[in-house]
Design a protein around this motif. Structure first.
Motif, PDB file in Angstrom:
ATOM      1  N   LEU A 193       0.842  -1.204   0.000  1.00  0.00           N
ATOM      2  CA  LEU A 193       0.000   0.000   0.000  1.00  0.00           C
ATOM      3  C   LEU A 193       0.877   1.253   0.000  1.00  0.00           C
ATOM      4  N   ASN A 196       2.651   1.708  -3.437  1.00  0.00           N
ATOM      5  CA  ASN A 196       1.734   2.235  -4.461  1.00  0.00           C
ATOM      6  C   ASN A 196       1.404   3.695  -4.215  1.00  0.00           C
ATOM      7  N   THR A 197       1.224   4.038  -2.935  1.00  0.00           N
ATOM      8  CA  THR A 197       0.884   5.426  -2.614  1.00  0.00           C
ATOM      9  C   THR A 197       2.032   6.357  -2.968  1.00  0.00           C
ATOM     10  N   ASP A 201      -0.209   9.840  -7.177  1.00  0.00           N
ATOM     11  CA  ASP A 201      -0.491  11.240  -6.864  1.00  0.00           C
ATOM     12  C   ASP A 201      -0.301  11.596  -5.387  1.00  0.00           C
ATOM     13  N   VAL A 202      -0.867  10.780  -4.492  1.00  0.00           N
ATOM     14  CA  VAL A 202      -0.834  11.138  -3.073  1.00  0.00           C
ATOM     15  C   VAL A 202       0.606  11.249  -2.566  1.00  0.00           C
ATOM     16  N   ARG A 204       3.301  12.023  -4.245  1.00  0.00           N
ATOM     17  CA  ARG A 204       3.911  13.259  -4.755  1.00  0.00           C
ATOM     18  C   ARG A 204       3.376  14.463  -3.998  1.00  0.00           C
TER      19      ARG A 204
ATOM     20  N   GLU B  98       8.169  14.196 -11.656  1.00  0.00           N
ATOM     21  CA  GLU B  98       7.212  14.214 -10.545  1.00  0.00           C
ATOM     22  C   GLU B  98       6.721  15.627 -10.264  1.00  0.00           C
ATOM     23  N   LEU B 101       4.151  16.209 -12.849  1.00  0.00           N
ATOM     24  CA  LEU B 101       2.954  15.399 -12.599  1.00  0.00           C
ATOM     25  C   LEU B 101       2.071  16.032 -11.526  1.00  0.00           C
ATOM     26  N   LEU B 102       2.688  16.782 -10.610  1.00  0.00           N
ATOM     27  CA  LEU B 102       1.881  17.436  -9.580  1.00  0.00           C
ATOM     28  C   LEU B 102       0.915  18.444 -10.176  1.00  0.00           C
ATOM     29  N   HIS B 105      -2.549  17.192 -10.569  1.00  0.00           N
ATOM     30  CA  HIS B 105      -3.301  16.803  -9.379  1.00  0.00           C
ATOM     31  C   HIS B 105      -4.806  17.008  -9.555  1.00  0.00           C
ATOM     32  N   ARG B 106      -5.184  18.159 -10.105  1.00  0.00           N
ATOM     33  CA  ARG B 106      -6.631  18.424 -10.171  1.00  0.00           C
ATOM     34  C   ARG B 106      -7.314  17.644 -11.283  1.00  0.00           C
ATOM     35  N   TYR B 108      -6.328  14.358 -11.903  1.00  0.00           N
ATOM     36  CA  TYR B 108      -5.760  13.011 -11.772  1.00  0.00           C
ATOM     37  C   TYR B 108      -6.800  11.906 -11.935  1.00  0.00           C
ATOM     38  N   ALA B 112      -7.239   8.203  -3.555  1.00  0.00           N
ATOM     39  CA  ALA B 112      -6.074   7.729  -2.807  1.00  0.00           C
ATOM     40  C   ALA B 112      -6.179   6.225  -2.574  1.00  0.00           C
ATOM     41  N   ALA B 115      -5.498   4.210  -5.724  1.00  0.00           N
ATOM     42  CA  ALA B 115      -4.068   4.269  -6.023  1.00  0.00           C
ATOM     43  C   ALA B 115      -3.282   3.350  -5.094  1.00  0.00           C
ATOM     44  N   ALA B 116      -3.685   3.305  -3.809  1.00  0.00           N
ATOM     45  CA  ALA B 116      -2.944   2.508  -2.828  1.00  0.00           C
ATOM     46  C   ALA B 116      -3.032   1.022  -3.153  1.00  0.00           C
ATOM     47  N   ILE B 117      -4.194   0.564  -3.660  1.00  0.00           N
ATOM     48  CA  ILE B 117      -4.276  -0.860  -3.984  1.00  0.00           C
ATOM     49  C   ILE B 117      -3.853  -1.139  -5.422  1.00  0.00           C
ATOM     50  N   GLY B 118      -3.269  -0.123  -6.065  1.00  0.00           N
ATOM     51  CA  GLY B 118      -2.619  -0.355  -7.351  1.00  0.00           C
ATOM     52  C   GLY B 118      -3.549  -0.272  -8.549  1.00  0.00           C
ATOM     53  N   ALA B 120      -4.460   2.642 -10.052  1.00  0.00           N
ATOM     54  CA  ALA B 120      -4.396   3.971 -10.656  1.00  0.00           C
ATOM     55  C   ALA B 120      -3.559   3.963 -11.928  1.00  0.00           C
ATOM     56  N   GLU B 124      -2.442   7.234 -14.032  1.00  0.00           N
ATOM     57  CA  GLU B 124      -1.015   7.546 -14.011  1.00  0.00           C
ATOM     58  C   GLU B 124      -0.468   7.650 -15.446  1.00  0.00           C
TER      59      GLU B 124
END
Lengths: 384, 258
Positions: A193, A196-197, A201-202, A204, B98, B101-102, B105-106, B108, B112, B115-118, B120, B124
């Motif tokens: 997790l 991946n984060t 985006d998060v 960065r 990077e 890429l920021l 953000h608006r 994207y 979150a 993205a965390a569980i892959g 995204a 991306e």
């Protein structure tokens, strides 16, 4: 437009190049390293005596705490002296849930949520504070938990409560080896997790907020939710680690185990292991856990050894062990290609001349008018 | 077409000092507007008030007809207002890619959690594609993987502008991009900015000391002096204005007007 303008190129087009080569840009090298590490972590308990499994479990639990601090310290630059208190909350509340026969999977989730909820009480008012002021707020929180909250009989009980070792889905945790595998599963999920984060985006956004809140706001980033969210995630991880800490000892330790001093001790993990790489948490966790029995052999205190290791790490200038490994890899890459003249990662010229270039400039005699800019044009080149 | 920014009676006081005194400023859709004036005239204060980095003492600001006077900077950016800073404010722990890429953000479009569980990957890739095309336009392709702090100064400024463009703003505010560039570089930069503004229908407000560049790319110019609006008009008007010559151009007017 002045003549010749269309020929002008950006620095990048003028041949400015990056160092690197296959060794630095090798995704395969990294993936291979992680694979070997994963296999090693899975296999070693099968070939070692049982006494090692206890320290393996402890390493994995510390690594979870280390990871919670790596994402906080390494990603946002904030330092928390209250993380031991989150570990304590996880330990005490986890014991209560397990004693009431809540399944371990559910307990892990619930403890994560409880830790995050407690962090909001601390985080929402204090995350407006920056740097040292935030740290002082967490110090107050940690001290308050240890002195007043954890000492209440309804939190810890009068003496140590029993903590049962429940199964994590199919994984029996009655042996230390089983508990090690259970913690490893949780740690692996947390690492994935976090990984991946970090690369989306998060991740960065968090680094952006750390570097310049003003510029982050100009990127349409709302700052507060990210700061609070990451702190909550960090607290959740620390609390889950606390749950397993209680399970490892099969008892709820005294409040002194979750003191501010202990938080400081935990902070050694991201520093020793490296705060920029997630795997730094594993190195730091193993150091703290395995350090105890090792230093006992020589009859010195772990605090002393940790301080010396911290001092050496800081003096070395590397970002912990993982940072040193990275620097070593870069040095090998340079040695293979020949060392170029460089600024940071940039190689402005291919030749290997380290002597500073001489600059000759002529500026007009009369003082320039207010508001004007004196421009000096530097012509790079060799004069025979 | 959008990107219509109007500031009316912008006033900013610091204790006794009046940094901006009832400044009226307008950037119409698609226009490139210059803001010039001697050091300390209040140009950057005006910028900061328009973008929300500083709070106005009085006055009002609208963007495309919506009042944004009390909105925080992040919400103004979310409405399509991008800016660069006088001292380049790059995210120095991140690579050039990077940083750019920021800007996405608006846009994207992946939460979150996803993205965390892959999950995204699509968002991306889309963001990276756009970033790569804008980087190519700004001559940054070669340095995408470099840590931004290692770059030469002029390239850093270019990264900052590219990052603002990645936001796909309707109005872009650029604060002294030419500082630290030589006259050829700043002329190149001005031309690039003008082209991007045309291609993307983006209005631009620019602060700059390089008068030759300002005169060549701007549709209209505002001149500030001691916090007050001294003059406004087309480059030709400004060049002919005697007051402006006295306050700002000084003895370099011949040279600057070339």
């Amino acid at each position: 437009m002045a003549p010749g303008v269309k020929n002008l190129k950006n620095a990048a087009d003028r041949g400015v190049k990056l160092t690197g080569g296959p060794l630095m840009s090798g995704k395969r090298v990294e993936a291979g390293g992680v694979l070997i590490l994963a296999i090693g972590l899975l296999v070693w308990p099968l070939v070692t005596p049982e006494v090692a499994h206890f320290y393996g479990s402890l390493s994995a639990i510390y690594a979870l705490i280390g990871l919670s601090l790596v994402i906080l310290v390494g990603w946002t630059g904030q330092i928390s002296l209250g993380h031991a208190a989150f570990v304590g909350c996880g330990c005490y509340f986890g014991a209560k849930l397990l004693n009431n026969d809540v399944p371990l999977v559910l307990t892990v989730v619930l403890i994560g949520l409880i830790g995050a909820a407690i962090s909001l009480i601390l985080g929402i008012p204090s995350l407006r504070l920056r740097g040292v002021y935030f740290t002082i707020a967490t110090l107050a929180f940690g001290a308050a938990c240890q002195q007043y909250f954890f000492t209440r009989s309804e939190v810890r009980g009068i003496a140590a409560d029993q903590v049962p070792r429940a199964n994590l889905v199919g994984i029996q945790t009655t042996t230390d080896r089983g508990l090690y595998y259970a913690v490893l599963v949780v740690l692996a999920i947390a690492l994935v997790l976090a990984y991946n984060t970090r690369r989306t985006d998060v991740g960065r956004v968090l680094f952006a907020i750390r570097d310049s809140e003003q510029a982050a706001a100009a990127m349409a980033i709302k700052i507060a939710p990210y700061k609070i969210g990451l702190f909550a995630a960090s607290a959740a991880l620390a609390s889950i680690a606390g749950l397993f800490y209680g399970m490892l000892f099969q008892a709820t330790p005294a409040p002194e185990q979750f003191s501010v001093l202990q938080s400081l001790f935990y902070l050694a993990m991201p520093v020793l292991g490296g705060a920029e790489a997630l795997l730094g948490a594993l190195v730091g966790g193993a150091f703290l856990a395995v350090g105890q029995p090792l230093v006992n052999l020589f009859d010195v205190r772990l605090f002393l050894m940790t301080s010396i290791a911290l001092l050496l790490t800081l003096l070395s200038g590397f970002d912990g062990v993982t940072g040193a490994l990275k620097a070593g890899r870069k040095a090998i890459a340079d040695a293979v290609r020949g060392e170029p003249v460089r600024y940071g990662s940039f190689v402005p010229h291919e030749e290997h001349d380290h002597s500073p270039p001489r600059v000759h400039a002529t500026v007009g005699e009369s003082p320039p008018p207010v508001g004007s800019v004196v421009r000096v044009r530097i012509v790079p080149g060799v004069r025979p | 077409m959008s990107g219509h920014l109007i500031g009316t009676g912008l006033t900013k006081r610091y204790a006794g000092l009046v940094a901006n005194d009832a400044v009226d400023i307008e950037v119409r859709p698609g226009e490139i507007v210059g803001l010039i004036g001697p050091n300390g005239a209040g140009k950057t204060t005006c910028f900061n008030c328009l973008t929300g980095a500083q709070k106005l003492t009085s006055g009002s600001i609208t963007l495309d007809g919506k009042v944004i006077t009390n909105l925080p900077a992040s919400e103004r950016a979310g409405m399509g207002m991008a800016r660069t800073f006088q001292q380049a404010q790059l995210f120095k722990h991140l690579s050039v890619e990077e940083n750019l890429l920021l800007g996405r953000h608006r846009h994207y479009g992946a939460s979150a959690l996803r993205a965390a569980i892959g999950l995204a990957g699509g968002a991306e890739r889309k963001a990276r594609d756009l970033v790569h095309s804008i980087a190519a336009q700004c001559g940054l392709t070669e340095v995408l993987v470099a840590p931004v702090g290692d770059l030469p100064f002029g390239t850093q400024r270019m990264v900052e502008v590219a990052r603002a463009i990645v936001l796909e703003p309707t109005v872009l505010l650029v604060d002294e991009p030419g500082a630290g560039m030589d006259s050829t570089e700043s002329a190149y930069f001005g031309a690039l900015l003008a082209r991007i503004s045309r291609e993307r229908d983006m209005s631009v407000l620019i602060i700059e000391h390089d008068v030759a560049m300002i005169l060549s790319i701007c549709d209209r110019i505002y001149v500030l002096n001691f916090g007050k609006l001294l003059a406004q008009g087309t480059p030709a008007d400004i060049r002919a204005n005697a007051e402006v010559r006295a306050a700002y151009f000084g003895s370099t007017v011949q040279e600057a007007a070339v």
